[in-house]
Design a protein around this motif. Structure first.
Motif, short mmCIF file in Angstrom:
data_model
loop_
_atom_site.label_atom_id
_atom_site.label_comp_id
_atom_site.label_asym_id
_atom_site.label_seq_id
_atom_site.Cartn_x
_atom_site.Cartn_y
_atom_site.Cartn_z
N PHE A 37 -83.82 155.78 81.93
CA PHE A 37 -82.36 155.75 81.78
C PHE A 37 -81.72 154.46 82.30
CE2 PHE A 37 -83.68 160.18 82.30
CZ PHE A 37 -83.21 160.72 81.11
N SER A 38 -82.38 153.77 83.23
CA SER A 38 -81.83 152.52 83.75
C SER A 38 -82.97 151.65 84.26
CB SER A 38 -80.84 152.81 84.90
OG SER A 38 -81.52 153.18 86.08
N ASP A 39 -82.64 150.41 84.63
CA ASP A 39 -83.67 149.51 85.17
C ASP A 39 -83.64 149.48 86.70
OD1 ASP A 39 -81.23 148.30 85.22
OD2 ASP A 39 -81.85 146.46 84.20
N TRP A 40 -83.13 150.53 87.29
CA TRP A 40 -83.16 150.68 88.74
C TRP A 40 -84.44 151.38 89.17
CZ3 TRP A 40 -79.78 149.96 93.03
CH2 TRP A 40 -78.67 149.16 92.74
N PRO A 78 -79.59 160.92 90.89
CA PRO A 78 -78.96 161.41 89.65
C PRO A 78 -77.98 160.41 89.05
CG PRO A 78 -78.96 163.14 91.31
CD PRO A 78 -79.38 161.88 92.00
N LEU A 79 -77.30 159.63 89.90
CA LEU A 79 -76.32 158.65 89.42
C LEU A 79 -77.00 157.44 88.79
CD1 LEU A 79 -73.25 159.28 89.87
CD2 LEU A 79 -74.70 160.43 91.55
N LEU A 80 -78.26 157.22 89.11
CA LEU A 80 -78.99 156.08 88.55
C LEU A 80 -79.36 156.30 87.09
CD1 LEU A 80 -81.29 155.09 91.56
CD2 LEU A 80 -79.07 154.13 90.90
N THR A 81 -78.95 157.43 86.52
CA THR A 81 -79.12 157.67 85.08
C THR A 81 -77.84 157.35 84.31
OG1 THR A 81 -78.40 160.00 85.17
CG2 THR A 81 -80.73 159.55 85.63
N ILE A 82 -76.79 156.89 85.02
CA ILE A 82 -75.49 156.61 84.39
C ILE A 82 -75.30 155.09 84.32
CG2 ILE A 82 -73.00 156.96 84.52
CD1 ILE A 82 -73.56 159.46 86.23
N PRO A 83 -75.34 154.49 83.14
CA PRO A 83 -75.33 153.01 83.01
C PRO A 83 -74.14 152.32 83.69
CG PRO A 83 -75.97 154.00 80.94
CD PRO A 83 -75.55 155.14 81.83
N SER A 84 -72.93 152.80 83.48
CA SER A 84 -71.76 152.12 84.05
C SER A 84 -71.76 152.21 85.58
CB SER A 84 -70.47 152.71 83.49
OG SER A 84 -70.44 154.11 83.63
N TYR A 85 -72.24 153.31 86.11
CA TYR A 85 -72.37 153.45 87.56
C TYR A 85 -73.39 152.45 88.09
CZ TYR A 85 -73.58 155.61 92.07
OH TYR A 85 -73.83 155.83 93.41
N CYS A 86 -74.51 152.32 87.40
CA CYS A 86 -75.55 151.36 87.81
C CYS A 86 -75.03 149.93 87.79
CB CYS A 86 -76.77 151.49 86.90
SG CYS A 86 -77.69 153.03 87.10
N GLU A 87 -74.25 149.60 86.77
CA GLU A 87 -73.68 148.25 86.66
C GLU A 87 -72.71 147.98 87.82
OE1 GLU A 87 -72.00 148.38 82.80
OE2 GLU A 87 -73.87 147.90 81.77
N TYR A 88 -71.97 149.00 88.20
CA TYR A 88 -71.05 148.88 89.34
C TYR A 88 -71.83 148.63 90.62
CZ TYR A 88 -67.83 150.51 93.01
OH TYR A 88 -67.06 150.64 94.15
N ASN A 118 -63.27 158.13 85.43
CA ASN A 118 -64.54 158.00 84.73
C ASN A 118 -65.36 156.91 85.42
OD1 ASN A 118 -63.72 155.36 83.44
ND2 ASN A 118 -62.25 156.73 82.45
N TYR A 119 -66.63 156.82 85.09
CA TYR A 119 -67.52 155.87 85.76
C TYR A 119 -67.28 154.43 85.29
CZ TYR A 119 -69.72 160.08 87.43
OH TYR A 119 -69.94 161.30 88.03
N GLU A 120 -66.73 154.29 84.09
CA GLU A 120 -66.37 152.94 83.62
C GLU A 120 -65.30 152.33 84.52
OE1 GLU A 120 -66.69 155.60 81.66
OE2 GLU A 120 -68.52 154.98 80.59
#
Length: 238
Positions: free
Chosen positions: A62-65, A118-128, A219-221
């Motif tokens: 889901f992410s590169d984390w 669980p939050l590391l599956t959300i792209p905009s959260y990861c970018e933040y 929202n996470y954005e």
């Protein structure tokens, strides 16, 4: 690739099971839908402490984390560098049976795994999260700037609340692993503010007791889109 090299006692496995069964009954009523989706995506084992290598395989879809197992939390400068490199430090030890029975809030493997992955599956959260880390790298030698950024991190990543379908739900890592503070933070009369970078920088974070105010995103954005404002506000203050 991280290899699992940690062994846990039967009692520690029971502690995980107790903590997990408690929180998994609580979160469907209190956590944001995307957090619940993240928990399903990761698929935490209910009866044993998760394997770090397995967790990272799931996160990578889901992410590169990735999470990095450590005995103790790293110092600020190393922590910042890890965030900028898309690595989240995760403690390998779990709280005691007494702490579990008393429902103490402890920053251990349970908090790190349940609260953050669980939050590391959300792209905009990861970018933040990455953006905060990279911004902090620019001010690594400025203690005042780091202090202000830690407040932003604390009030969003650890204690964040999200507006959802005309109600409030939790997404902050500390809240996700704390039944008592979640109940407190969502209760009427506890100060809650719209996401506001300036006010967050003016709000000290409090350890070992409930926060005095909480901040709400739509929202996470909104988190990711706030990075330019965080940078601007930081420059104004230092």
């Amino acid at each position: 690739m991280i290899k699992q090299s940690y062994s846990y006692t039967d009692q520690e496995q029971v502690i995980w099971t107790t903590l997990y069964s408690r929180i998994i009954q609580f979160l469907p009523e209190t956590a944001d839908d995307m957090v619940l989706q993240g928990i399903k995506r990761i698929g935490f084992p209910a009866d044993q402490i998760p394997d770090f290598e397995d967790l990272n395989k799931k996160i990578k879809t889901f992410s590169d984390w990735e999470i990095v197992p450590l005995e103790n939390m790293v110092e600020d400068k190393e922590f910042i560098g890890m965030l900028a490199s898309k690595k989240y430090p995760c403690r390998t030890w779990i709280r005691s049976l007494e702490q579990t029975e008393q429902e103490e809030d402890v920053y251990d493997i349970f908090h790190d795994v349940i609260g953050h992955t669980p939050l590391l599956t959300i792209p905009s959260y990861c970018e933040y999260l990455t953006g905060l880390g990279k911004l902090a790298l620019e001010y690594l030698e400025n203690d005042n700037a780091i202090s202000l950024l830690k407040r932003v991190y604390w009030h969003s990543i650890q204690f964040g609340i999200k507006a959802s379908k005309q109600t409030l739900k939790i997404y902050g890592a500390h809240l996700l692993s704390s039944r008592s503070e979640t109940a407190y933070s969502l209760s009427a009369g506890v100060p809650k503010y719209d996401f506001n970078v300036a006010k967050m920088m003016e709000t000290p974070y409090i350890k070992n007791r409930f926060q005095e105010r909480y901040f709400v995103i739509n929202n996470y954005e909104e988190l990711f889109n706030s990075l330019d404002l965080v940078k601007k506000e930081l420059k104004n203050r230092i």
